[in-house]
Design a protein around this motif. Structure first.
Motif, mmCIF file in Angstrom:
data_model
loop_
_atom_site.group_PDB
_atom_site.id
_atom_site.type_symbol
_atom_site.label_atom_id
_atom_site.label_comp_id
_atom_site.label_asym_id
_atom_site.label_seq_id
_atom_site.Cartn_x
_atom_site.Cartn_y
_atom_site.Cartn_z
ATOM 1 N N UNK A 67 20.176 29.441 59.893
ATOM 2 C CA UNK A 67 19.355 30.603 60.250
ATOM 3 C C UNK A 67 20.225 31.751 60.748
ATOM 4 N N UNK A 68 21.169 31.452 61.623
ATOM 5 C CA UNK A 68 22.041 32.501 62.140
ATOM 6 C C UNK A 68 22.922 33.098 61.049
ATOM 7 N N UNK A 69 23.316 32.295 60.085
ATOM 8 C CA UNK A 69 24.081 32.837 58.963
ATOM 9 C C UNK A 69 23.267 33.918 58.250
ATOM 10 N N UNK A 70 22.000 33.626 57.992
ATOM 11 C CA UNK A 70 21.147 34.600 57.317
ATOM 12 C C UNK A 70 20.887 35.830 58.153
ATOM 13 N N UNK A 71 20.570 35.641 59.428
ATOM 14 C CA UNK A 71 20.278 36.777 60.298
ATOM 15 C C UNK A 71 21.499 37.660 60.503
ATOM 16 N N UNK A 72 22.667 37.046 60.611
ATOM 17 C CA UNK A 72 23.896 37.833 60.777
ATOM 18 C C UNK A 72 24.142 38.704 59.545
ATOM 19 N N UNK A 73 23.931 38.154 58.361
ATOM 20 C CA UNK A 73 24.114 38.955 57.153
ATOM 21 C C UNK A 73 23.119 40.115 57.112
ATOM 22 N N UNK A 74 21.879 39.834 57.444
ATOM 23 C CA UNK A 74 20.862 40.894 57.465
ATOM 24 C C UNK A 74 21.232 41.974 58.478
ATOM 25 N N UNK A 75 21.702 41.569 59.647
ATOM 26 C CA UNK A 75 22.043 42.530 60.689
ATOM 27 C C UNK A 75 23.347 43.275 60.411
ATOM 28 N N UNK A 76 24.060 42.871 59.369
ATOM 29 C CA UNK A 76 25.274 43.595 58.984
ATOM 30 C C UNK A 76 24.979 44.749 58.037
ATOM 31 N N UNK A 77 23.754 44.861 57.582
ATOM 32 C CA UNK A 77 23.443 45.787 56.499
ATOM 33 C C UNK A 77 23.573 47.259 56.862
ATOM 34 N N UNK A 78 23.558 47.579 58.151
ATOM 35 C CA UNK A 78 23.776 48.984 58.518
ATOM 36 C C UNK A 78 25.254 49.345 58.525
ATOM 37 N N UNK A 79 26.125 48.347 58.358
ATOM 38 C CA UNK A 79 27.554 48.594 58.283
ATOM 39 C C UNK A 79 28.209 48.963 59.590
ATOM 40 N N UNK A 80 27.493 48.777 60.702
ATOM 41 C CA UNK A 80 28.020 49.227 61.994
ATOM 42 C C UNK A 80 28.780 48.152 62.756
ATOM 43 N N UNK A 81 28.661 46.900 62.341
ATOM 44 C CA UNK A 81 29.385 45.854 63.058
ATOM 45 C C UNK A 81 30.871 46.058 62.843
ATOM 46 N N UNK A 82 31.629 46.071 63.929
ATOM 47 C CA UNK A 82 33.020 46.534 63.883
ATOM 48 C C UNK A 82 33.978 45.547 63.227
ATOM 49 N N UNK A 83 33.749 44.262 63.414
ATOM 50 C CA UNK A 83 34.706 43.269 62.923
ATOM 51 C C UNK A 83 34.433 42.917 61.466
ATOM 52 N N UNK A 84 35.514 42.735 60.715
ATOM 53 C CA UNK A 84 35.363 42.335 59.313
ATOM 54 C C UNK A 84 35.328 40.821 59.159
ATOM 55 N N UNK A 85 35.998 40.102 60.060
ATOM 56 C CA UNK A 85 36.041 38.640 60.018
ATOM 57 C C UNK A 85 35.129 38.087 61.102
ATOM 58 N N UNK A 86 34.191 37.246 60.708
ATOM 59 C CA UNK A 86 33.228 36.680 61.647
ATOM 60 C C UNK A 86 33.350 35.168 61.663
ATOM 61 N N UNK A 87 33.773 34.641 62.792
ATOM 62 C CA UNK A 87 33.796 33.195 62.984
ATOM 63 C C UNK A 87 32.502 32.809 63.701
ATOM 64 N N UNK A 88 32.395 31.554 64.126
ATOM 65 C CA UNK A 88 31.124 31.096 64.710
ATOM 66 C C UNK A 88 30.602 32.039 65.793
ATOM 67 N N UNK A 89 31.476 32.420 66.718
ATOM 68 C CA UNK A 89 31.052 33.260 67.837
ATOM 69 C C UNK A 89 30.454 34.577 67.357
ATOM 70 N N UNK A 90 31.143 35.226 66.416
ATOM 71 C CA UNK A 90 30.680 36.523 65.921
ATOM 72 C C UNK A 90 29.418 36.381 65.075
ATOM 73 N N UNK A 91 29.330 35.308 64.303
ATOM 74 C CA UNK A 91 28.117 35.062 63.511
ATOM 75 C C UNK A 91 26.911 34.917 64.430
ATOM 76 N N UNK A 92 27.049 34.112 65.462
ATOM 77 C CA UNK A 92 25.948 33.909 66.403
ATOM 78 C C UNK A 92 25.625 35.189 67.166
ATOM 79 N N UNK A 93 26.648 35.959 67.487
ATOM 80 C CA UNK A 93 26.466 37.220 68.194
ATOM 81 C C UNK A 93 25.702 38.215 67.329
ATOM 82 N N UNK A 94 26.139 38.392 66.092
ATOM 83 C CA UNK A 94 25.494 39.357 65.220
ATOM 84 C C UNK A 94 24.069 38.934 64.863
#
Length: 223
Positions: A193-220
């Motif tokens: 679920x978090x994988x999907x939500x993180x991808x959806x929340x990346x769609x505005x292109x504003x998330x600063x990091x290009x590489x997302x590990x577990x912590x960043x995936x859950x955060x986004x």
């Protein structure tokens, strides 16, 4: 107007999880899924196109036009494969699709499912990590609006999703009680679920990091 996205690999665990979140999310207007075999899902947002060979996209180029992002969840295990074979099915296949997609969708976003331990130097001892690193590096060179590289470690499948690989499915059953503990530590694990939500929340292109590990995936996913 909502976002329009293409998803590959929806017959797999990660891709199926991403698809389910996109189907439910109000920000997603249209979903095109590209598969080799039919998924069998009917939904007003979803259109499915089938191709026999991901190296020959000529039959679906017109279908790929007009999208905001591609969620590339297609992938295979490196177990039992030579480096040449794994490179073809990982690097060559992914880059072929990404090049076709960006030709049809300038300034789009590309989300690629890689893996924890990927080797950005392309020089380490782990074959799969080198190939994934090479794939990531090439994607970052391409003129997408943003490229997001997802490097999950352990992913717990939710919403009834099961791995098609029997021993993976058994592993997830064994780890399910452990995940109830791990989920309280964002760096230790994530879920479908978090994988999907993180991808959806990346769609505005504003998330600063290009590489997302577990912590960043859950955060986004929680933004």
């Amino acid at each position: 107007m909502g976002y329009k996205v293409v998803i590959t690999g929806t017959t797999g665990m990660v891709g199926k999880g991403v698809l389910l979140e996109c189907m439910d999310h109000p920000s997603i207007e249209n979903i095109l899924i590209v598969n080799r075999s039919p998924l069998g899902i009917t939904h007003p947002k979803v259109k499915e196109v089938l191709i026999e060979d991901f190296f020959d996209l000529s039959s679906v180029l017109d279908e790929l036009k007009g999208f905001d992002a591609c969620f590339f969840c297609l992938g295979i295990t490196s177990i039992g494969q030579s480096e040449a074979s794994y490179t073809r099915t990982t690097y060559d296949l992914t880059i072929n699709f990404a090049e076709a997609f960006i030709d049809q969708n300038v300034k789009s976003i590309f989300c690629y499912v890689s893996g924890a331990g990927t080797d950005s130097s392309e020089k380490g001892s782990s074959m799969w990590a080198r190939v994934k690193g090479k794939t990531e590096n090439r994607l970052l060179e391409m003129p997408f609006k943003r490229t997001y590289l997802f490097r999950p470690g352990y992913i717990q499948p939710l919403r009834g999703i099961k791995s098609k690989t029997q021993w993976y499915a058994l592993l997830y059953m064994i780890f399910k009680p452990i995940y109830l503990i791990l989920k309280h530590f964002p760096s230790a694990a994530t879920n479908s679920t978090n994988m999907g939500l993180a991808m959806i929340n990346s769609l505005d292109g504003k998330y600063a990091k290009s590489i997302l590990e577990n912590k960043e995936i859950n955060e986004l996913a929680q933004q």
